[in-house]
Structure formats: structure tokens, C-alpha cells
Design a protein around this motif. Structure first.
Motif, short mmCIF file in Angstrom:
data_model
loop_
_atom_site.label_atom_id
_atom_site.label_comp_id
_atom_site.label_asym_id
_atom_site.label_seq_id
_atom_site.Cartn_x
_atom_site.Cartn_y
_atom_site.Cartn_z
N GLY A 1 -14.16 -3.75 5.58
CA GLY A 1 -13.53 -4.84 6.33
C GLY A 1 -12.34 -5.51 5.66
N HIS A 2 -11.94 -5.05 4.49
CA HIS A 2 -10.77 -5.63 3.83
C HIS A 2 -9.51 -5.00 4.40
CE1 HIS A 2 -14.07 -6.35 1.00
NE2 HIS A 2 -13.42 -7.47 0.77
N GLU A 3 -8.55 -5.82 4.80
CA GLU A 3 -7.32 -5.30 5.39
C GLU A 3 -6.21 -5.14 4.36
OE1 GLU A 3 -6.33 -5.86 9.38
OE2 GLU A 3 -7.93 -7.31 9.69
N ILE A 4 -6.41 -5.72 3.19
CA ILE A 4 -5.48 -5.54 2.08
C ILE A 4 -6.32 -5.26 0.84
CG2 ILE A 4 -3.78 -6.66 0.56
CD1 ILE A 4 -3.02 -8.44 2.99
N ARG B 1 -2.90 -3.36 11.05
CA ARG B 1 -2.48 -4.71 11.48
C ARG B 1 -1.53 -5.34 10.48
NH1 ARG B 1 -6.57 -8.79 13.62
NH2 ARG B 1 -7.03 -8.99 11.42
N VAL B 2 -1.79 -5.18 9.18
CA VAL B 2 -0.90 -5.71 8.15
C VAL B 2 0.44 -4.97 8.21
CG1 VAL B 2 -0.55 -6.04 5.67
CG2 VAL B 2 -2.82 -6.43 6.68
N ALA B 3 0.40 -3.65 8.37
CA ALA B 3 1.63 -2.86 8.49
C ALA B 3 2.46 -3.36 9.67
CB ALA B 3 1.30 -1.38 8.63
N PHE C 1 4.78 -9.91 -0.60
CA PHE C 1 4.56 -10.09 0.83
C PHE C 1 3.11 -9.81 1.23
CE2 PHE C 1 9.20 -9.00 2.16
CZ PHE C 1 9.61 -10.23 1.71
N ILE C 2 2.54 -8.74 0.68
CA ILE C 2 1.17 -8.43 1.10
C ILE C 2 0.17 -9.47 0.60
CG2 ILE C 2 1.64 -5.97 1.32
CD1 ILE C 2 -0.11 -5.60 -1.22
N GLN C 3 0.57 -10.28 -0.35
CA GLN C 3 -0.33 -11.33 -0.84
C GLN C 3 -0.25 -12.60 0.00
OE1 GLN C 3 -0.79 -11.90 -5.09
NE2 GLN C 3 0.44 -10.07 -5.45
N ILE C 4 0.81 -12.74 0.80
CA ILE C 4 0.97 -13.99 1.55
C ILE C 4 0.76 -13.86 3.05
CG2 ILE C 4 2.53 -14.97 -0.18
CD1 ILE C 4 4.85 -14.41 1.78
N VAL C 5 0.52 -12.65 3.56
CA VAL C 5 0.42 -12.48 5.01
C VAL C 5 -0.93 -12.86 5.59
CG1 VAL C 5 2.22 -10.72 5.16
CG2 VAL C 5 -0.15 -10.01 4.84
N GLY C 6 -1.86 -13.22 4.74
CA GLY C 6 -3.20 -13.56 5.23
C GLY C 6 -4.08 -12.33 5.20
N PHE C 7 -5.04 -12.25 6.09
CA PHE C 7 -5.97 -11.13 6.21
C PHE C 7 -6.96 -11.11 5.05
CE2 PHE C 7 -2.16 -9.81 8.50
CZ PHE C 7 -2.68 -9.42 9.72
N LYS C 8 -8.07 -10.44 5.27
CA LYS C 8 -9.13 -10.34 4.26
C LYS C 8 -8.68 -9.38 3.15
CE LYS C 8 -14.04 -9.43 3.72
NZ LYS C 8 -15.28 -8.99 4.38
#
Length: 129
Positions: free
Chosen positions: A37-40, A87-89, A106-113
Motif C-alpha cells: 500500500g505504499h505509493e512512494i 498516481r504519483v507519476a 518532489f517525491i517527498q512533498i507530493v503526499g501519499f503513503k
């Protein structure tokens, strides 16, 4: 890397450098985190076999300054080795189009689990620092 993300079509994207400092053996661990379930999935260096004292100091100072100036906490020693969901992409494709990109930021600030996995970066097999 952004070109690869822009043209990706899968459920997840794994980005890595071509200098062989990112251990391919950890892709299974990254994938399991995604399936949980982790998106990043951030990969952070616990050690860099090519990094001398000056490089380590510069990196520490960079993240200390960045975290002091930002309202967002950036994970020190983050790398360009990471997994992101479709979704992150999609968010990166649509909303982060700057010409000078700090993709690992960027990938650290976009949210997501998110999840993080530490790794030891071996010495480069080819290329220069």
C-alpha cells in the motif's frame, strides 16, 4: 528520469541511476512495500562507498539547510533510487514541470503513503562522480 516517468504506463515506476550504485537486489523489497500500500518507496543511503568526508559533509549541510528553510521535512540521504505508484507519476507528469527539477525532493512533498528503505551504495562500476 522524468522522461521515463512521463512515458511510463505500469502500476508503478522504479527509477535508478545507471552507474550501478543502486542495488537491484532491493527491487523485490521495494515492490513488496508497494504491494503493501505504499505509493512512494524512498531509498536512502546509509553509506556511500564513493563518498568521502567532503561529500558526506556537503550532503549533511545541504539537507540541514533545506530542512531549516522549508516547512516540509526532507529525508536526508535520499537518492534517485525510488519507486512511485502510477498516481504519483501522474502528479509529477501534471504538476511538476519545472526545467530544473529536484526529483528526489518532489517525491517527498507530493503526499501519499511513503516508506523508506536504507541501502549501502557501493563504489561506482563506471562513470565519474
Amino acid at each position: 528520469m522524468i522522461a521515463g516517468i512521463d512515458h511510463s504506463t505500469g502500476d508503478a515506476v522504479i527509477c535508478l541511476d545507471s552507474d550501478l550504485q543502486h542495488p537491484l537486489a532491493l527491487i523485490g523489497t521495494m515492490t513488496r512495500k508497494f504491494l503493501d500500500g505504499h505509493e512512494i518507496v524512498n531509498m536512502t543511503r546509509s553509506e556511500n562507498k564513493d563518498g568521502g568526508i567532503i561529500k558526506r559533509l556537503a550532503s549533511s549541510l545541504f539537507y540541514a539547510l533545506l530542512n531549516r528553510l522549508s516547512s516540509v521535512r526532507f529525508e536526508p540521504n535520499a537518492s534517485d533510487f525510488f519507486l512511485i505508484s502510477k498516481r504519483v507519476a501522474d502528479v509529477l507528469r501534471t504538476n511538476f514541470r519545472e526545467s530544473a527539477r529536484f526529483l528526489r525532493g518532489f517525491i517527498q512533498i507530493v503526499g501519499f503513503k511513503k516508506a523508506s528503505i536504507e541501502f549501502i551504495a557501493p563504489a561506482r562500476v563506471g562513470g565519474k562522480k
